[in-house]
Write a protein that holds these residues in place. Sequence first.
Motif, short mmCIF file in Angstrom:
data_model
loop_
_atom_site.label_atom_id
_atom_site.label_comp_id
_atom_site.label_asym_id
_atom_site.label_seq_id
_atom_site.Cartn_x
_atom_site.Cartn_y
_atom_site.Cartn_z
N ALA A 37 5.34 -16.14 -15.94
CA ALA A 37 6.76 -16.26 -16.28
C ALA A 37 7.28 -17.66 -16.01
O ALA A 37 6.93 -18.27 -15.01
N ASP A 38 8.11 -18.16 -16.92
CA ASP A 38 8.84 -19.39 -16.67
C ASP A 38 9.77 -19.14 -15.48
O ASP A 38 10.35 -18.06 -15.37
N PRO A 39 9.95 -20.11 -14.57
CA PRO A 39 10.78 -19.85 -13.40
C PRO A 39 12.22 -19.50 -13.74
O PRO A 39 12.91 -18.85 -12.95
N GLY A 40 12.68 -19.89 -14.94
CA GLY A 40 14.04 -19.55 -15.30
C GLY A 40 14.15 -18.19 -15.98
O GLY A 40 15.24 -17.74 -16.29
N LEU A 41 13.03 -17.55 -16.24
CA LEU A 41 13.04 -16.27 -16.93
C LEU A 41 12.48 -15.20 -16.00
O LEU A 41 11.30 -14.93 -15.95
N SER A 68 9.50 -11.55 -16.35
CA SER A 68 8.07 -11.41 -16.65
C SER A 68 7.86 -10.78 -18.02
O SER A 68 6.94 -11.14 -18.75
N ALA A 69 8.74 -9.82 -18.37
CA ALA A 69 8.62 -9.18 -19.68
C ALA A 69 8.95 -10.17 -20.79
O ALA A 69 8.34 -10.16 -21.85
N LEU A 70 9.94 -11.05 -20.54
CA LEU A 70 10.26 -12.08 -21.52
C LEU A 70 9.05 -12.97 -21.77
O LEU A 70 8.70 -13.29 -22.90
N ALA A 71 8.41 -13.37 -20.67
CA ALA A 71 7.24 -14.22 -20.82
C ALA A 71 6.13 -13.48 -21.55
O ALA A 71 5.42 -14.04 -22.38
N ASP A 72 5.98 -12.18 -21.26
CA ASP A 72 4.97 -11.38 -21.94
C ASP A 72 5.23 -11.35 -23.45
O ASP A 72 4.33 -11.53 -24.26
N LEU A 371 20.40 -13.70 -23.27
CA LEU A 371 18.96 -13.86 -23.50
C LEU A 371 18.68 -14.82 -24.65
O LEU A 371 19.51 -15.02 -25.54
N PRO A 372 17.48 -15.40 -24.67
CA PRO A 372 17.08 -16.34 -25.74
C PRO A 372 16.50 -15.59 -26.93
O PRO A 372 15.31 -15.71 -27.23
N THR A 373 17.33 -14.83 -27.63
CA THR A 373 16.79 -13.96 -28.68
C THR A 373 16.53 -14.69 -30.00
O THR A 373 15.97 -14.09 -30.92
N CYS A 374 16.93 -15.97 -30.12
CA CYS A 374 16.65 -16.73 -31.34
C CYS A 374 15.30 -17.43 -31.18
O CYS A 374 15.18 -18.66 -31.25
N LEU A 409 13.46 -21.16 -24.97
CA LEU A 409 13.54 -19.99 -24.10
C LEU A 409 14.59 -20.16 -23.01
O LEU A 409 14.90 -19.21 -22.28
N THR A 410 15.15 -21.35 -22.87
CA THR A 410 16.22 -21.57 -21.89
C THR A 410 17.60 -21.55 -22.55
O THR A 410 18.59 -21.88 -21.89
N GLU A 411 17.68 -21.15 -23.82
CA GLU A 411 18.96 -21.11 -24.53
C GLU A 411 19.36 -19.67 -24.82
O GLU A 411 18.67 -18.97 -25.58
#
Length: 520
Positions: A37-41, A68-72, A371-374, A409-411
Amino acid sequence: MSHRSLPSARTRLSFAGLAVTLAAGLGLAAVNVTAEADPGLRACTAEEYAALVEAGDNFALGCQLPGSALADITSGFADALAQEPLPLTSEDEVDKSDNVELVAHLPLEGSFAEEGAYGTDMAFKGRWLYDGNYNGFQVFDIKKPTKPKRVAQVFCPGGQGDLSIHKNILVMSVDASRSDDSCSSTALSATEKSAWEGLRVFDVSNPRKPKYVAAVETDCGSHTHTLAPTKNGKSLFVYVSSYSPNADYPDCQPPHDKISVVKIPVKKPARAKLAATPVLFPDGGNPGGPIPLLTSSSTSGCHDITAYPSKDIAAGACMGDGILLDISKRAKPTVTEVVTDDLNFAFWHSATFNNAGTKVLFTDELGGGSLPTCHPGFGPTKGANGIYDIVDGALEFQSYYKIPRIQALTENCVAHNGSLIPVKGKDIMVQAWYQGGFSVFDFTDSANPTEFAYWDRGPISTTSLELGGPWSVYWYNGHIYSSDITRGLEVFSIDDPLVNAAKKVKMGTFNAQSQPSYAG
């Protein structure tokens, strides 16, 4: 009626090499569980979750999906991103179409620039722009759009502070429990019976010195509201949308399958009062999908309602359901049509009619705006718009529209508040996408919406997921106005054959949730 199949025509997305596998009924289910996971996610802490709940809108929904799910979800798309890297790396960089220019910027200041004092929704009347904020609202003189002037700040905290205006009446939503209804109130838990939230009413006969004249308490507060004036002009009805009841909240009890209707006498707004609490979902509404956040929310009220008063209709975005209403009897709105999209719409957020009243564009605020859904991992149909034709009173799905640019992923990026641009014979909209900037697109062909103008800044941060970007972007008298969460008021010009004729259309008043009818 439910839409459960994907359209044959898809909105284009510039994701090079992208191959998304969707498991039927499970949304984004193909993930790599070994991703780092990115530390910001990451999952929100209890303190962060509480802060997001207090902040309002639906930001806390983002905590339902751990980092962690975002990173997955996104780990499988590294190759695609490597082939097409993000064009912007900082907020100082801008990607835009050649037909759009920034012509003015007034940053937040004073108490309206404090941490968590986000810029939110806007309302317009004549030369005045009223801009909501978590700490109250501001008034701007926009007689010269390229040189707007801040003429008032009204400190009156109470959540996101959605605004609407009718004649000299300004209505403000309060969706954060307060110790009382005054502007000097303090935060108080909703578990306390004495806690207050609902509507505040101001007299803005003098826009430079608004006067607070009335308050009306409503169940579960007022997340958003919608104006529906009577045709004789004597009364102003306000549809109050709120949701997420809790058995521990005395004034917000389950099932809350209703809205509140407030009546304001136009000549005596101090006499505003609760007029009705119609139940819109006697069957309980959508029970919700199998995966929190990624599939349909359960319905317990509405997030937003858009009225078209001259046509006696309204469209509601109600968490797990999209609805049409007959508002010919203003105090007794009646549901005439319900539509769901369990696979692709997680949170029905807002609605916009076309000028003819023959279409509705609904937005899905997947992740509550946090969340960064785009991003390729979420695909082209989640966190997007759903465009429906109204045929013999029924909503018929036509297509999805999502901005065609990859965001970092940070937007935080998802479909949010926008409005029609009044072009005769065309259905054209400008819309905010948080850190995705804003998009101008033509949905005259309901099945094939096409973007032709945009503005997009780089991420606020490249290391952590920060809240920011345009909350609301609206067209008003020839210019595009943006209320940015952290940057304040921005004004844009657009020069394009598709919209230049709209500059001749003069609006006296504009509220995005109470649509006017344009000639032609």
